[in-house]
Scaffold this motif. Structure first.
Motif, PDB file in Angstrom:
ATOM      1  N   GLU A   7       0.848  -1.184   0.000  1.00 21.59           N
ATOM      2  CA  GLU A   7       0.000   0.000   0.000  1.00 21.59           C
ATOM      3  C   GLU A   7       0.885   1.236   0.000  1.00 21.59           C
ATOM      4  N   LYS A   8       0.300   2.366  -0.314  1.00 26.68           N
ATOM      5  CA  LYS A   8       1.085   3.589  -0.470  1.00 26.68           C
ATOM      6  C   LYS A   8       1.744   4.018   0.834  1.00 26.68           C
ATOM      7  N   ARG A   9       1.033   3.934   1.956  1.00 18.24           N
ATOM      8  CA  ARG A   9       1.550   4.483   3.209  1.00 18.24           C
ATOM      9  C   ARG A   9       1.730   3.446   4.309  1.00 18.24           C
ATOM     10  N   GLY A  10       1.651   2.180   3.987  1.00 16.88           N
ATOM     11  CA  GLY A  10       1.805   1.175   5.031  1.00 16.88           C
ATOM     12  C   GLY A  10       1.377  -0.193   4.551  1.00 16.88           C
ATOM     13  N   ALA A  11       0.829  -0.961   5.463  1.00 14.64           N
ATOM     14  CA  ALA A  11       0.365  -2.309   5.135  1.00 14.64           C
ATOM     15  C   ALA A  11      -0.587  -2.759   6.230  1.00 14.64           C
ATOM     16  N   ARG A  12      -1.290  -3.855   5.973  1.00 15.25           N
ATOM     17  CA  ARG A  12      -2.230  -4.360   6.968  1.00 15.25           C
ATOM     18  C   ARG A  12      -2.437  -5.853   6.783  1.00 15.25           C
ATOM     19  N   ILE A  13      -2.848  -6.505   7.875  1.00 14.66           N
ATOM     20  CA  ILE A  13      -3.248  -7.911   7.825  1.00 14.66           C
ATOM     21  C   ILE A  13      -4.644  -8.015   8.426  1.00 14.66           C
ATOM     22  N   TYR A  14      -5.556  -8.626   7.695  1.00 11.58           N
ATOM     23  CA  TYR A  14      -6.878  -8.960   8.209  1.00 11.58           C
ATOM     24  C   TYR A  14      -6.882 -10.432   8.619  1.00 11.58           C
ATOM     25  N   PHE A  15      -7.785 -10.775   9.533  1.00 17.72           N
ATOM     26  CA  PHE A  15      -8.034 -12.179   9.855  1.00 17.72           C
ATOM     27  C   PHE A  15      -9.533 -12.430   9.773  1.00 17.72           C
ATOM     28  N   ASP A  16      -9.911 -13.527   9.097  1.00 22.49           N
ATOM     29  CA  ASP A  16     -11.327 -13.867   9.057  1.00 22.49           C
ATOM     30  C   ASP A  16     -11.697 -14.692  10.289  1.00 22.49           C
ATOM     31  N   ARG A  17     -12.934 -15.144  10.373  1.00 25.04           N
ATOM     32  CA  ARG A  17     -13.396 -15.832  11.583  1.00 25.04           C
ATOM     33  C   ARG A  17     -12.797 -17.223  11.739  1.00 25.04           C
ATOM     34  N   PHE A  18     -12.026 -17.666  10.740  1.00 28.15           N
ATOM     35  CA  PHE A  18     -11.302 -18.932  10.846  1.00 28.15           C
ATOM     36  C   PHE A  18      -9.816 -18.702  11.117  1.00 28.15           C
ATOM     37  N   GLY A  19      -9.428 -17.430  11.295  1.00 24.25           N
ATOM     38  CA  GLY A  19      -8.037 -17.106  11.583  1.00 24.25           C
ATOM     39  C   GLY A  19      -7.148 -17.051  10.362  1.00 24.25           C
ATOM     40  N   ILE A  20      -7.734 -17.038   9.169  1.00 25.09           N
ATOM     41  CA  ILE A  20      -6.961 -16.990   7.924  1.00 25.09           C
ATOM     42  C   ILE A  20      -6.620 -15.531   7.599  1.00 25.09           C
ATOM     43  N   PRO A  21      -5.353 -15.232   7.269  1.00 27.11           N
ATOM     44  CA  PRO A  21      -4.950 -13.843   7.024  1.00 27.11           C
ATOM     45  C   PRO A  21      -5.166 -13.378   5.578  1.00 27.11           C
ATOM     46  N   TYR A  22      -5.447 -12.090   5.464  1.00 28.69           N
ATOM     47  CA  TYR A  22      -5.619 -11.406   4.189  1.00 28.69           C
ATOM     48  C   TYR A  22      -4.820 -10.107   4.252  1.00 28.69           C
ATOM     49  N   CYS A  23      -4.618  -9.475   3.113  1.00 26.50           N
ATOM     50  CA  CYS A  23      -3.947  -8.178   3.107  1.00 26.50           C
ATOM     51  C   CYS A  23      -4.566  -7.293   2.034  1.00 26.50           C
ATOM     52  N   ASN A  24      -4.074  -6.053   1.949  1.00 21.96           N
ATOM     53  CA  ASN A  24      -4.581  -5.059   1.017  1.00 21.96           C
ATOM     54  C   ASN A  24      -5.985  -4.609   1.445  1.00 21.96           C
ATOM     55  N   LYS A  25      -6.374  -3.403   1.039  1.00 20.63           N
ATOM     56  CA  LYS A  25      -7.704  -2.898   1.374  1.00 20.63           C
ATOM     57  C   LYS A  25      -8.804  -3.767   0.786  1.00 20.63           C
TER      58      LYS A  25
END
Length: 241
Positions: A176-194
């Motif tokens: 991402e332009k100014r940083g990064a992120r990690i999402y987690f779904d309800r099964f604990g699986i990670p995602y990234c990007n908006k």
């Protein structure tokens, strides 16, 4: 003009340099490790929230409790796109430099705050279990009243631990332009990007200070661990939380 230093003077300089190195370098190692352990714990906490918090909305009645707390949330949009817990890294800004926030980005009626991509008023900010402080790099601006001047200092890696840089190595779509992120779904699986794209490869977070570094790996399975020197993320020869 003086031709050279005496042997005694050289020995004194070397002795002083050794003393400074003895005190300086262990401190750098210690603060780096403390920062890495704190961040690792918060990544695991983010995943824990995702695994244990019911953020799946299929009917408008299920949104009443949340909307009663945050009037700006659009309940119909909650049903269309269920929110996820995320840990977002802030790599710029006068007050947010090398910090992070743990929160749920929510849909709002106002276009300027609808899935705005950063923790703002109306978003759900995680609360630390010990001191009950908000886990947000943002402390005053555009944040809910309960978190104003009530942000945990330990999410501010530059301010508390003196980190000089934080780098991310991962799938190209995670950038991402100014940083990064990690999402987690309800099964604990990670995602990234908006756009919340599932990780295809490891998400590596590198903390740097005075030429030294510590790395944390988040695998596509959601398993997170502190990387031991000489290993890569796929080795998993480390410990996790």
């Amino acid at each position: 003009m003086r031709a050279a230093f005496s042997l005694l003077e050289i020995m004194v300089v070397l002795l002083l340099a050794s003393i400074l190195a003895f005190f300086a370098f262990p401190k750098t190692d210690a603060t780096l490790l403390m920062a890495a352990n704190s961040l690792l714990e918060h990544i695991s906490y983010t995943r824990h929230l995702a695994l244990n918090d019911n953020l799946i909305y299929t009917h408008i009645k299920q949104t009443h409790s949340l909307v009663s707390r945050f009037r700006s949330i659009n309940p119909n949009a909650l049903i269309q796109k269920n929110p996820m817990w995320q840990i977002q890294f802030h790599l710029s800004g006068k007050y947010t430099f090398i910090s992070y926030s743990i929160y749920v980005d929510t849909p709002r009626f106002a276009p300027t705050t609808d899935y705005d991509g950063r923790p703002m008023d109306g978003d759900i900010i995680a609360i630390g279990g010990g001191d009950r402080k908000c886990l947000s790099g943002y402390n005053n601006t555009n944040i809910s009243d309960e978190c104003k001047n009530n942000s945990s200092v330990f999410v501010r890696l530059h301010e508390v631990y003196g980190l000089e840089n934080l780098r991310i190595e991962s799938d190209g779509f995670c950038k991402e332009k100014r940083g990064a992120r990690i999402y987690f779904d309800r099964f604990g699986i990670p995602y990234c990007n908006k756009e919340r794209i599932r990780l295809a490869h490891s998400f590596k977070i590198i903390l740097e200070k005075r030429g030294k570094s510590k790395s944390i790996c988040v695998l596509p399975s959601g398993y997170a661990f502190l990387l031991q020197k000489g290993n890569d993320c796929e080795t998993k020869n480390s410990y996790s939380l």
